[in-house]
Every structure is written in C-alpha cells, then in structure tokens.
Design a protein around this motif. Structure first.
Motif, PDB file in Angstrom:
ATOM      1  N   ASP A   1      -5.032  -2.234  -7.972  1.00 25.17           N
ATOM      2  CA  ASP A   1      -6.440  -1.756  -7.749  1.00 25.17           C
ATOM      3  C   ASP A   1      -6.505  -0.607  -8.552  1.00 25.17           C
ATOM      4  OD1 ASP A   1      -7.845  -3.847  -6.377  1.00 25.17           O
ATOM      5  OD2 ASP A   1      -7.063  -3.272  -4.473  1.00 25.17           O
TER       6      ASP A   1
ATOM      7  N   SER B   1      -8.063  -0.377  -2.268  1.00 25.47           N
ATOM      8  CA  SER B   1      -8.032   1.092  -2.532  1.00 25.47           C
ATOM      9  C   SER B   1      -9.420   1.813  -2.402  1.00 25.47           C
ATOM     10  CB  SER B   1      -7.684   1.319  -4.043  1.00 25.47           C
ATOM     11  OG  SER B   1      -6.089   1.018  -4.290  1.00 25.47           O
TER      12      SER B   1
ATOM     13  N   PRO C   1      -8.142   3.053  -8.018  1.00 22.07           N
ATOM     14  CA  PRO C   1      -8.573   3.782  -6.787  1.00 22.07           C
ATOM     15  C   PRO C   1      -9.733   3.594  -6.063  1.00 22.07           C
ATOM     16  CG  PRO C   1      -7.083   5.058  -8.566  1.00 22.07           C
ATOM     17  CD  PRO C   1      -7.796   4.123  -9.159  1.00 22.07           C
TER      18      PRO C   1
ATOM     19  N   PHE D   1      -4.801   6.856  -1.990  1.00 22.67           N
ATOM     20  CA  PHE D   1      -4.031   5.397  -1.509  1.00 22.67           C
ATOM     21  C   PHE D   1      -3.968   4.437  -2.808  1.00 22.67           C
ATOM     22  CE2 PHE D   1      -5.214   6.818   2.728  1.00 22.67           C
ATOM     23  CZ  PHE D   1      -4.254   6.396   3.545  1.00 22.67           C
ATOM     24  N   LEU D   2      -2.859   3.807  -3.128  1.00 21.39           N
ATOM     25  CA  LEU D   2      -2.828   2.882  -4.199  1.00 21.39           C
ATOM     26  C   LEU D   2      -2.365   1.388  -3.480  1.00 21.39           C
ATOM     27  CD1 LEU D   2      -0.390   4.927  -6.340  1.00 21.39           C
ATOM     28  CD2 LEU D   2      -2.922   4.773  -6.575  1.00 21.39           C
ATOM     29  N   THR D   3      -3.251   0.530  -4.014  1.00 20.19           N
ATOM     30  CA  THR D   3      -2.973  -0.617  -3.346  1.00 20.19           C
ATOM     31  C   THR D   3      -2.370  -1.821  -4.743  1.00 20.19           C
ATOM     32  OG1 THR D   3      -5.117  -1.395  -3.549  1.00 20.19           O
ATOM     33  CG2 THR D   3      -4.443  -0.320  -1.429  1.00 20.19           C
TER      34      THR D   3
ATOM     35  N   ASN E   1      -9.805   4.958   0.216  1.00 15.50           N
ATOM     36  CA  ASN E   1      -9.853   6.152  -0.344  1.00 15.50           C
ATOM     37  C   ASN E   1     -11.518   6.565  -0.138  1.00 15.50           C
ATOM     38  OD1 ASN E   1      -7.325   6.658  -1.391  1.00 15.50           O
ATOM     39  ND2 ASN E   1      -7.842   5.031  -3.278  1.00 15.50           N
TER      40      ASN E   1
ATOM     41  N   THR F   1       0.845  -0.964  -0.162  1.00 11.67           N
ATOM     42  CA  THR F   1      -0.110   0.086  -0.019  1.00 11.67           C
ATOM     43  C   THR F   1       1.013   1.187   0.038  1.00 11.67           C
ATOM     44  OG1 THR F   1      -1.885  -1.257   1.175  1.00 11.67           O
ATOM     45  CG2 THR F   1      -1.785   1.254   1.249  1.00 11.67           C
TER      46      THR F   1
END
Length: 365
Positions: free
Chosen positions: A79, A86, A81, A17-19, A90, A7
C-alpha cells in the motif's frame, strides 16, 4: 491463492505505518530455497489499494502453475502510505502539517503551483516502499528482499514509483520490471495539465461517504468510471478500498457509515505532484540500459493523452523496452478492467525476462 498480511510500524525515523500482503499458491513451496525463483513486488495506482492486484495475480499464478518454466516464489503487494490499510493506520499522521497543510485549498485552486506542504507524492511513495524492502529483522521484517530475485510491477502512479525505485541508493536489485500504463510525460508535465485538472475535480466531486458497503457497491456499479471494472475488482474495493467512517469510532456514532480509505484530499494532492510525471523518466531511462524493462499500455486513451504514449515510445529518446504490449480492450485502468488479460501478459513478460537473463552459453570450438 494464499495470503498473509504484514504491517511494519514506524521505525528508523520513518514516521508512517507500512502495510503489505504476501500471496502464493501451494505449488510455489518447492521454490522456497531456489535463488532463481522470482519474488514479485507490485505497486498500485492512485486511489487504489494493494488488494486490487488479486485478480491479476490469480491469473498469473494459474499460468505459472501450468508452465513450470517460470519459477515464482511469491508476490508482495504494498500500500501507498495514504491508501488502503496504510491510510487507515496513518490517519492521524496524515492530518499533520507535514502531510496535509492547505492540501484541499491548493489542490482545488492552484493546480499548477507548487504545494506549500509535503503530501504523499510519487517520491514519498517510493521512499515508503524502499523502507519496507530494506527493513531489518529487528523491525519485524519477515523477508530479506536484498537476497531475493526481484521482479517489479507497477500501474500508473505505481509504475512511476517502480521506475524511481530502480535508481534509489543504496540500490535494491530488481532484475526486471513491467510498468503498466505509467502516468509519465517525457515531453514535460504540462502535457498532463488538462488531465490533472480533470482528476482533481473528479476527486473532490466524488461521493466519499455511504451508509454501508451494500449501498456503496450499488453506487459504484452506476458510476461511469467504476462500472467498467471487473466484478472482482469491485468486490475487493468494497472490502479494502473503503473503511469505517472515522466518526464512527472518534464520535462513537455507528450510523456514520463508511468512507474512502484514501481521502479525497490525499488523492487530489497526489495528482498535483509537480515532478511525479517527469522525474521518474530519468530513472526509467537508466533502468532501460541496465535490465529488461517491459511496457504495457491501454489501447483506449481515456486518461493518458496519446501524445504521452508516443513520447514514451519515441525511439529518439534512447529508451529501449524489452517488449511493448498494447491491450486494446482497456483504457488506463488496465488492472481494474481486464485483470485476466494483464495476468497473462505479465506472465509472458516474466518468462521473456528469464530467457533474456540466462547466461549465454559459450560456443564450443
């Protein structure tokens, strides 16, 4: 198959956030320092999530374990966002006007009109993946993808997004890609208006709350669209495609159950993206001149009209694919319906690309 979840928090002015998840098998460890080994980047479709690639990867890795001519280092699934893990992280940001303003009303009643807000569209999906791939160690990046030999794979919206990534500047070098039944319409977005209206209506009429995961699974098995899915896909969707209902922690009410990880509003907004079906075509045309591009299509026209496939394959367009595979057993949702077949096709495509990209031996005089 081993996995590692990653993450990245908002950074460098990027607000979301980026997962992602990294997948590999122990046999791949021997390629850890091999510059010729492939790192796979996989992007999912609308209303799906990164883990939906797991059954496909299991078959692809099985093929790679048997055939040592193809060297795979690892695979990364990411994912969008507003999807999966994510979407959960988010959640608050996606409720702000930048990503949500009038989303529901316009998605329902103004299908062909531009959106007054800026929801997560194909462009925004590509922007998110780009931020992940160029992230620096200062932001917790575990991999410098710019030093890897990259192979891109994308399904539906993910195929459109993978196409856009090929021309984003500064360039991230992908040596080859496969796009799986992309939601592209080279002859114009109007060819998808009927499909778009059906998908938006379906998104809003879909049940999105269940008392628990067991009940959700029973409902999915009865639903016409999802009962066609591979059983393993149903399992990973129940685990990763739904999440605790936000009221269960905001209102401290544990009885509110579970809900979709990608909300109905966010899903509908993505279907309305006015340029999502056409803008990536220009990037795809450029990429076809630069590297091997493989196309995989479902043989059953349950979503994409046949004329859009015909336009994509039109020889007059100048697009030349390294290979085209029609999977007759599936419709548009290839990774969800026939992941084993797709895994074998992807492995074959990676092998073809490797052969095509080998330096030509100079003839001896």
């Amino acid at each position: 198959m081993l996995e590692e979840a990653v993450t990245y928090p908002p950074h460098d002015g990027y607000p979301l956030f980026l997962t992602a998840k990294r997948y590999w098998i122990p046999e791949f460890d021997i390629y850890a320092e091999d510059p010729e080994a492939w790192t796979l980047i996989l992007l999912h479709s609308t209303a799906s999530h990164k883990e939906s690639w797991e059954p496909t990867l299991e078959r692809l890795f099985h093929c790679a374990g048997r055939d040592k001519s193809v060297k795979i280092r690892e695979a990364w699934c990411l994912d969008c966002p507003n999807h999966g893990a994510s979407g959960h992280l988010n959640e608050r940001a996606l409720q702000t006007p930048e990503y949500y303003l009038n989303c529901g009303y316009y998605a329902l009643y103004c299908i062909t009109q531009p959106m007054p807000s800026s929801p997560v569209t194909c462009d925004k999906y590509a922007e998110a993946i780009y931020h992940f791939l160029v992230a620096s160690p200062d932001h917790g990046a575990k991999v410098d993808f710019r030093k890897r030999r990259l192979y891109g794979i994308g399904h539906s919206l993910g195929g459109n997004t993978m196409s856009l990534l090929q021309t984003m500047e500064p360039r991230i070098q992908f040596d080859s890609i496969t796009i799986v039944d992309p939601m592209l319409s080279p002859a114009g977005s109007h060819h998808l208006n009927k499909l778009r209206a059906i998908l938006i209506k379906g998104a809003y009429e879909r049940r999105d709350v269940w008392p628990d995961r067991v009940t959700a699974m029973k409902a999915l098995k009865r639903r016409d669209r999802t009962k066609k899915w591979d059983p393993r896909i149903l399992d990973v969707f129940i685990k990763h495609g739904i999440r605790p209902h936000p009221g269960s922690y905001y209102l401290e009410n544990p009885y509110l159950g579970v809900t979709l990880a990608c909300t109905r509003d966010q899903e509908a907004a993505m279907y309305r993206d006015p340029e999502g079906a056409t803008k990536p075509v220009k990037s795809l045309d450029i990429a076809c001149r630069e590297k091997p591009i493989h196309l995989v299509l479902g043989g059953i026209h349950d979503f994409m009209p046949q004329r859009t496939h015909e336009a994509l394959l039109d020889k007059k367009s100048g697009r030349v694919f390294a290979s085209t595979t029609i999977i007759e057993e599936s419709g548009h949702l290839v990774p969800l319906e026939v992941p084993d077949i797709l895994g074998e096709v992807l492995f074959a495509n990676i092998r073809k690309s490797g052969d095509m990209l080998k330096p030509k031996e100079r003839s001896k005089l």
